[in-house]
Design a protein around this motif. Structure first.
Motif, PDB file in Angstrom:
ATOM      1  N   ASP A 245       0.834  -1.210   0.000  1.00 24.86           N
ATOM      2  CA  ASP A 245       0.000   0.000   0.000  1.00 24.86           C
ATOM      3  C   ASP A 245       0.864   1.254   0.000  1.00 24.86           C
ATOM      4  O   ASP A 245       0.528   2.260  -0.626  1.00 24.86           O
ATOM      5  CB  ASP A 245      -0.960   0.010   1.201  1.00 24.86           C
ATOM      6  N   GLN A 246       2.005   1.191   0.673  1.00 25.61           N
ATOM      7  CA  GLN A 246       2.916   2.339   0.668  1.00 25.61           C
ATOM      8  C   GLN A 246       3.515   2.556  -0.722  1.00 25.61           C
ATOM      9  O   GLN A 246       3.662   3.693  -1.168  1.00 25.61           O
ATOM     10  CB  GLN A 246       4.042   2.129   1.691  1.00 25.61           C
ATOM     11  N   GLY A 247       3.849   1.446  -1.367  1.00 25.35           N
ATOM     12  CA  GLY A 247       4.400   1.555  -2.714  1.00 25.35           C
ATOM     13  C   GLY A 247       3.413   2.182  -3.682  1.00 25.35           C
ATOM     14  O   GLY A 247       3.784   3.042  -4.489  1.00 25.35           O
ATOM     15  N   ARG A 248       2.133   1.747  -3.614  1.00 27.48           N
ATOM     16  CA  ARG A 248       1.110   2.325  -4.496  1.00 27.48           C
ATOM     17  C   ARG A 248       0.909   3.806  -4.189  1.00 27.48           C
ATOM     18  O   ARG A 248       0.772   4.634  -5.095  1.00 27.48           O
ATOM     19  CB  ARG A 248      -0.209   1.567  -4.338  1.00 27.48           C
ATOM     20  N   ALA A 249       0.886   4.138  -2.890  1.00 30.17           N
ATOM     21  CA  ALA A 249       0.691   5.542  -2.496  1.00 30.17           C
ATOM     22  C   ALA A 249       1.839   6.408  -3.004  1.00 30.17           C
ATOM     23  O   ALA A 249       1.626   7.525  -3.496  1.00 30.17           O
ATOM     24  CB  ALA A 249       0.585   5.649  -0.976  1.00 30.17           C
ATOM     25  N   ARG A 250       3.033   5.869  -2.923  1.00 26.12           N
ATOM     26  CA  ARG A 250       4.203   6.628  -3.360  1.00 26.12           C
ATOM     27  C   ARG A 250       4.147   6.864  -4.878  1.00 26.12           C
ATOM     28  O   ARG A 250       4.474   7.954  -5.358  1.00 26.12           O
ATOM     29  CB  ARG A 250       5.461   5.856  -2.977  1.00 26.12           C
ATOM     30  N   GLN A 251       3.720   5.839  -5.625  1.00 24.16           N
ATOM     31  CA  GLN A 251       3.603   5.979  -7.079  1.00 24.16           C
ATOM     32  C   GLN A 251       2.542   7.020  -7.454  1.00 24.16           C
ATOM     33  O   GLN A 251       2.737   7.831  -8.367  1.00 24.16           O
ATOM     34  CB  GLN A 251       3.261   4.624  -7.703  1.00 24.16           C
TER      35      GLN A 251
END
Length: 369
Positions: A245-251
């Motif tokens: 979820d952090q990776g998607r948010a960062r993208q």
């Protein structure tokens, strides 16, 4: 004088032999007489005779009355050099009850580091507190004092301004301050404490000490450079282990940023909608810090770390106030219960200028958190 000295030596030897031949219950008077010879300045004993008296008294130290032992310790503590006196006599009295040992432990230059370390490890907290008051404390002795992790001993060491503290020792004491609230104020008053360690304490000290940290400790460009270098190294290792979820948010934040969409409004909206990972990613982007640092700021309970981050991100006063109330509502399940909470948070926000806020974030981001 030489002849008189020989006579006194013989008298003392005879007294000592007589005392040792008597049962312990009958030794006190003789032992006291011999101790008085060392204490009585009017006798004007030669250095050699004093040495002989001191050697002969060692087996009788335990038999000397408490008050006389205390007077003897005071007399020995004032001596800059042992001369003819046996160092073991100093060590014996330094291991005595604290009322006797204190003058020697706190100021006698005859006691060596190994002597002091052994006493620190084997004797009481009161003995360690007395050692902490010495004007000449090595890192090794201070380290032995810290090993016991006693608040009163650490407080005494911090109050001792005559003995400097090395960066390594300060770091140990900073870590102890997480669970010893009483040592936090004197620690933050030490002139040697670097800003990096002070801002590490920010996470666990109270509101008033946080204000003190921000007001007193400035951050130099060199400190920021070192912190940024550490951040670069950590970002490389963290990139591969971001939660999904952090990776998607960062993208998503990276895409929005290209069109200027990562704004104060977006920051507030993401938190209001409960998209915490998105909020953290936006805060990290706006302040140029790592997501892990943004997460720590987001979950800090007083809102003062958030005030620093918002000031660094150039969030408005109104925006911070709204965000503060949202975070309180989420953490407590209600709105701010006391209006003073909001007033104090906004006052803290107003106190911090953006330059310092950015510098503080650089330090936190480079720290091992």
């Amino acid at each position: 004088m030489v002849g008189g000295g020989i006579v006194i030596e013989r008298e003392v030897e005879a007294l000592a032999r007589a005392a040792l031949q008597k049962p312990p219950s009958q030794r006190q008077a003789i032992a006291g007489t011999i101790a008085t010879m060392l204490i009585d300045r009017e006798r004007k004993l030669t250095e050699r005779v004093r040495g002989v008296v001191a050697h002969l008294i060692q087996p009788l130290v335990a038999d000397i009355e408490h008050t006389l032992r205390r007077e003897l310790a005071e007399e020995l503590a004032a001596m800059p050099e042992a001369g003819e006196l046996p160092p073991n006599l100093f060590v014996m009295l330094a291991n005595d009850q604290i009322e006797v040992a204190h003058p020697l432990l706190s100021r006698s230059p005859i006691l060596t580091d190994p002597d002091l370390i052994a006493i620190a490890r084997e004797r009481s907290s009161a003995h360690r507190t007395a050692i902490a008051q010495r004007p000449d404390l090595s890192d090794a002795v201070t380290g032995a004092l810290l090993d016991a992790a006693e608040a009163e001993v650490v407080t005494a060491r911090l109050a001792n301004r005559a003995a400097p503290l090395s960066p390594k020792l300060l770091e140990r004491i900073v870590m102890l301050s997480q669970r010893m609230e009483v040592i936090q104020p004197p620690l933050l008053q030490r002139q040697e404490l670097p800003a990096g360690l002070a801002y590490r304490m920010f996470w666990w000290v109270g509101a008033s000490l946080r204000r003190h940290i921000v007001q007193r400790f400035d951050v130099s460009p060199e400190m920021i450079e070192r912190a940024v270098a550490r951040v670069v190294d950590r970002r490389v290792t963290e990139t591969g282990r971001l939660a999904e979820d952090q990776g998607r948010a960062r993208q998503r934040v990276a895409m929005l940023a290209r069109g200027g969409g990562v704004t104060e409004t977006f920051l507030l909206q993401s938190y209001r909608q409960g998209e915490i990972a998105l909020f953290e990613a936006a805060l990290a982007h706006m302040t140029e810090i790592r997501p892990i640092t943004a997460r720590r700021i987001a979950f800090e309970t007083t809102g003062q770390a958030l005030a620093i981050a918002c000031k660094a991100a150039d969030v408005t006063r109104q925006g911070f106030s709204t965000l503060f109330m949202l975070t309180r509502k989420m953490s407590r399940g209600t709105k701010v219960s006391d209006p003073k909470d909001l007033l104090e948070a906004v006052a803290f926000f107003d106190m911090v200028d953006r330059r310092r806020a950015l510098a503080i974030l650089a330090l936190w981001d480079g720290d091992a958190i």
